[in-house]
Design a protein around this motif. Structure first.
Motif, PDB file in Angstrom:
ATOM      1  N   PHE B  83       0.639  -1.202   0.099  1.00 39.59           N
ATOM      2  CA  PHE B  83       0.022   0.183   0.042  1.00 39.59           C
ATOM      3  C   PHE B  83       0.769   1.285   0.061  1.00 39.59           C
ATOM      4  N   SER B  84       0.512   2.395  -0.951  1.00 42.02           N
ATOM      5  CA  SER B  84       0.987   3.345  -0.697  1.00 42.02           C
ATOM      6  C   SER B  84      -0.195   4.508  -0.136  1.00 42.02           C
ATOM      7  N   HIS B  85      -1.275   4.172  -0.356  1.00 41.22           N
ATOM      8  CA  HIS B  85      -2.337   4.852   0.551  1.00 41.22           C
ATOM      9  C   HIS B  85      -3.339   3.682   1.198  1.00 41.22           C
ATOM     10  N   GLY B  86      -3.813   3.949   2.305  1.00 42.71           N
ATOM     11  CA  GLY B  86      -4.564   3.027   2.738  1.00 42.71           C
ATOM     12  C   GLY B  86      -3.703   1.917   3.546  1.00 42.71           C
ATOM     13  N   GLN B  87      -4.326   0.769   4.023  1.00 43.90           N
ATOM     14  CA  GLN B  87      -3.682  -0.143   4.634  1.00 43.90           C
ATOM     15  C   GLN B  87      -4.824  -1.269   4.622  1.00 43.90           C
ATOM     16  N   SER B  88      -3.954  -2.649   4.732  1.00 43.31           N
ATOM     17  CA  SER B  88      -4.729  -3.643   4.743  1.00 43.31           C
ATOM     18  C   SER B  88      -5.308  -4.182   6.193  1.00 43.31           C
ATOM     19  N   VAL B  89      -6.474  -4.533   6.187  1.00 42.37           N
ATOM     20  CA  VAL B  89      -7.267  -5.058   7.402  1.00 42.37           C
ATOM     21  C   VAL B  89      -7.096  -6.518   7.609  1.00 42.37           C
ATOM     22  N   THR B  90      -6.292  -6.727   8.949  1.00 43.86           N
ATOM     23  CA  THR B  90      -6.271  -8.293   9.142  1.00 43.86           C
ATOM     24  C   THR B  90      -7.025  -8.834  10.041  1.00 43.86           C
ATOM     25  N   ASP B  95     -11.799 -12.853   8.217  1.00 37.46           N
ATOM     26  CA  ASP B  95     -10.390 -13.276   7.740  1.00 37.46           C
ATOM     27  C   ASP B  95      -9.982 -14.224   8.875  1.00 37.46           C
ATOM     28  N   LEU B  96     -10.029 -15.597   8.502  1.00 36.24           N
ATOM     29  CA  LEU B  96      -9.843 -16.766   9.441  1.00 36.24           C
ATOM     30  C   LEU B  96      -8.384 -16.897   9.740  1.00 36.24           C
ATOM     31  N   ASN B  97      -7.443 -16.361   8.889  1.00 38.18           N
ATOM     32  CA  ASN B  97      -6.180 -16.676   9.194  1.00 38.18           C
ATOM     33  C   ASN B  97      -5.250 -15.319   9.298  1.00 38.18           C
ATOM     34  N   HIS B  98      -6.115 -14.043   9.359  1.00 39.85           N
ATOM     35  CA  HIS B  98      -5.590 -12.741   9.652  1.00 39.85           C
ATOM     36  C   HIS B  98      -4.288 -12.482   8.481  1.00 39.85           C
ATOM     37  N   ASP B  99      -4.515 -12.717   7.311  1.00 39.02           N
ATOM     38  CA  ASP B  99      -3.527 -12.340   6.354  1.00 39.02           C
ATOM     39  C   ASP B  99      -4.320 -11.218   5.329  1.00 39.02           C
ATOM     40  N   GLY B 100      -5.228 -10.830   5.688  1.00 41.70           N
ATOM     41  CA  GLY B 100      -5.806  -9.558   5.006  1.00 41.70           C
ATOM     42  C   GLY B 100      -6.853 -10.054   3.971  1.00 41.70           C
ATOM     43  N   TYR B 101      -7.118 -11.121   4.032  1.00 39.28           N
ATOM     44  CA  TYR B 101      -7.894 -11.789   2.801  1.00 39.28           C
ATOM     45  C   TYR B 101      -9.109 -12.439   3.371  1.00 39.28           C
ATOM     46  N   ASP B 102     -10.401 -12.017   3.133  1.00 41.12           N
ATOM     47  CA  ASP B 102     -11.501 -12.657   3.767  1.00 41.12           C
ATOM     48  C   ASP B 102     -12.227 -13.717   2.780  1.00 41.12           C
ATOM     49  N   TYR B 108      -9.853  -9.186  -0.710  1.00 41.87           N
ATOM     50  CA  TYR B 108      -9.005  -8.364   0.104  1.00 41.87           C
ATOM     51  C   TYR B 108      -9.827  -7.346   1.071  1.00 41.87           C
ATOM     52  N   VAL B 109      -9.273  -7.265   1.989  1.00 37.17           N
ATOM     53  CA  VAL B 109     -10.081  -6.307   2.849  1.00 37.17           C
ATOM     54  C   VAL B 109      -9.001  -5.252   3.309  1.00 37.17           C
ATOM     55  N   MET B 110      -9.592  -3.976   3.194  1.00 39.65           N
ATOM     56  CA  MET B 110      -8.521  -2.918   3.209  1.00 39.65           C
ATOM     57  C   MET B 110      -9.162  -1.436   3.953  1.00 39.65           C
ATOM     58  N   GLN B 111      -8.388  -0.537   4.318  1.00 40.36           N
ATOM     59  CA  GLN B 111      -9.205   0.641   4.912  1.00 40.36           C
ATOM     60  C   GLN B 111      -8.435   1.682   4.127  1.00 40.36           C
ATOM     61  N   ALA B 112      -9.297   2.698   3.880  1.00 38.46           N
ATOM     62  CA  ALA B 112      -8.587   3.926   2.949  1.00 38.46           C
ATOM     63  C   ALA B 112      -8.265   4.766   4.068  1.00 38.46           C
ATOM     64  N   ASP B 113      -7.293   5.789   3.237  1.00 38.02           N
ATOM     65  CA  ASP B 113      -7.145   7.038   3.929  1.00 38.02           C
ATOM     66  C   ASP B 113      -7.804   8.072   3.377  1.00 38.02           C
ATOM     67  N   LYS B 114      -7.555   9.552   3.640  1.00 43.68           N
ATOM     68  CA  LYS B 114      -8.236  10.274   3.008  1.00 43.68           C
ATOM     69  C   LYS B 114      -8.134  10.490   1.433  1.00 43.68           C
ATOM     70  N   ASN B 115      -7.150   9.866   0.909  1.00 50.28           N
ATOM     71  CA  ASN B 115      -7.069   9.645  -0.512  1.00 50.28           C
ATOM     72  C   ASN B 115      -7.556   8.452  -1.069  1.00 50.28           C
ATOM     73  N   GLY B 116      -8.216   7.877  -0.198  1.00 50.19           N
ATOM     74  CA  GLY B 116      -8.393   6.542  -0.836  1.00 50.19           C
ATOM     75  C   GLY B 116      -7.568   5.429  -0.635  1.00 50.19           C
ATOM     76  N   VAL B 117      -7.713   4.490  -1.438  1.00 47.37           N
ATOM     77  CA  VAL B 117      -6.602   3.540  -1.585  1.00 47.37           C
ATOM     78  C   VAL B 117      -5.627   3.436  -2.812  1.00 47.37           C
ATOM     79  N   ASP B 118      -4.413   2.971  -2.612  1.00 48.47           N
ATOM     80  CA  ASP B 118      -3.543   2.997  -3.659  1.00 48.47           C
ATOM     81  C   ASP B 118      -2.604   1.823  -3.391  1.00 48.47           C
ATOM     82  N   PHE B 119      -2.825   0.483  -3.910  1.00 52.64           N
ATOM     83  CA  PHE B 119      -1.768  -0.702  -3.643  1.00 52.64           C
ATOM     84  C   PHE B 119      -1.590  -1.170  -4.968  1.00 52.64           C
ATOM     85  N   THR B 120      -0.366  -2.084  -4.605  1.00 54.76           N
ATOM     86  CA  THR B 120      -0.050  -2.880  -5.905  1.00 54.76           C
ATOM     87  C   THR B 120      -0.199  -4.335  -5.557  1.00 54.76           C
TER      88      THR B 120
END
Lengths: 226, 187
Positions: B83-90, B95-102, B108-120
């Protein structure tokens, strides 16, 4: 006791292998593309008719819940289906489509079904809750199954079993059948992945089918009831 | 109807592909995984078990394991997003094994910041098929465009977006088989 266990196991094997278990085939339904038409006139009064094949979604779902109980023992069984579907630009839609429960003795089936016809949903979430036992006596066993169905035909399933110490013998199972169309119609109005599906995951093994209950004196009867 | 059935990371991990057959109202399936015959739990103890699995409808092209395995790998080994904006939600409940994937919704579960999300997402090692992203606590309407490798692509043709309660669910239509950047910002 050994003979009884063997007999019970044999009956159970027969039960699972017989047509009594989830014997209905899924209903086949014709799925038609959703078409919209728009007429317009050009400056030189040429009438133009525009026909658009929209993406659409149609899902017919049914669930059955079956329980086998001892004669003389009344057991509550039920199945409840709740579906939510997310549209592209609308708030989440919810439909509480069916809810069934009944008291049975012997063997019984409860059924629920739903039908959704919507255009352009992002996904459909379906919860199916099945239970048997007696809640008032805190002996209820429950299976909760969630289907998350995306327009690309990917389906994700979560299956949670929970049970309280139970004095009810039985088998609880689900099967799901349906017809689905998931993707936008193409230029030929071919809706893409369409077909019947029929999924059966059986459910739980018989609970407390070990003759550990001193008060139980009777044997299960296949479909005969009390 | 053909389908692929992939069990996630439970015991007896298995996958199969096959066709349900209807023969005299009985059901058979090649490679069936029969959940009904798991060991019974202790009779006098409360218990709870959770299983998750993926079904892929109509994989007529899946004629052998070479074709099937990438789908299996995609589900069982989700990508680690950068992530360059936002973050993964673990710590999402699904998310049974807390890897950010439901696993139960395949997203993929994520949380945005004020600019949304930007990820690779890197699909070079394992292809990612029609990946789904869930942005929790999304404010506003679903976006009409998202950025894929810096290019704005419109909804309908390239992705599907919808609110689901307080969350935004976006499914990208396509296979990711290289390093790909996604930018999702509020309208």
């Amino acid at each position: 006791m050994k003979i009884r266990s063997i007999l019970a196991f044999t009956i159970l094997i027969y039960w699972f292998s017989s047509a009594l278990v989830f014997s209905d085939a899924p209903q086949s339904r014709q799925i038609l593309p959703v078409l919209s038409t728009r007429e317009s006139l050009t400056n030189n009064s040429v009438r133009i008719l525009t026909v658009t094949a929209e993406s659409y979604f149609k899902l017919v779902f049914s669930s059955r819940c079956r329980v086998l109980a001892y004669p003389g023992e009344h057991t509550r069984i039920g199945a409840r289906i709740i579906a939510t579907y997310d549209l592209a630009n609308d708030p989440e839609q919810k439909a509480n489509l069916s809810s069934f429960q009944q008291d049975i003795c012997g063997a019984g089936i409860v059924e629920g079904s739903l039908q959704l016809i919507e255009s352009t949903p992002a996904r459909v979430v379906i919860d199916i809750r099945g239970f048997f036992g007696q809640r008032s006596e805190r002996t209820e066993t429950e299976i909760v199954r969630r289907y998350v169905i995306y327009s690309t035909g990917q389906i994700y399933v979560r299956d949670t079993h929970s049970a309280t110490p139970c004095d009810t013998d039985g088998v609880l199972g689900f099967c799901v059948s349906g017809v689905g169309a998931f993707t936008p119609a193409d230029e030929h109005n071919d809706p893409g992945p369409v077909g019947d599906f029929w999924l059966n995951w059986g459910g739980q093994p018989p609970i407390n089918f070990h003759g550990k209950y001193g008060k139980k004196k009777c044997k299960p009867l296949l479909g005969l009831g009390c | 109807m053909n389908f692929l059935h992939v069990l996630h990371f439970q015991k007896g991990r298995a996958h199969y592909w096959g066709r349900w057959l209807f023969l005299r109202k009985k059901i058979f399936c090649d490679g069936d995984v029969n959940f009904a015959w798991r060991p019974a739990p202790a009779w006098d103890q409360p218990y709870s078990q959770t299983y998750t699995f993926m079904l892929q409808i109509k994989p007529e092209t899946m004629t052998d394991n070479k074709v099937v395995l990438p789908y299996v790998e995609d589900y069982r080994n989700p990508a680690k997003l950068e992530f360059s904006h936002g973050q993964s939600v673990t710590n999402h409940p699904n998310d049974l094994n807390h890897d950010g994937y439901d696993e139960s919704e395949g997203c993929y579960v994520m949380q945005a910041d004020k600019n949304g999300v930007d990820f690779t997402i890197n699909g070079s090692a394992r292809s990612r098929f029609n990946p789904i992203f869930k942005i929790v606590n999304w404010l506003g309407e679903p976006p009409s465009f998202i950025a894929v490798n810096g290019r704005q692509v419109p909804t309908k043709d390239h992705f599907h977006a919808a609110r689901s309660g307080n969350d935004l669910v976006i499914q990208y239509f396509g296979t990711i088989d290289q390093k790909t950047d996604f930018g999702i910002t509020p309208n």
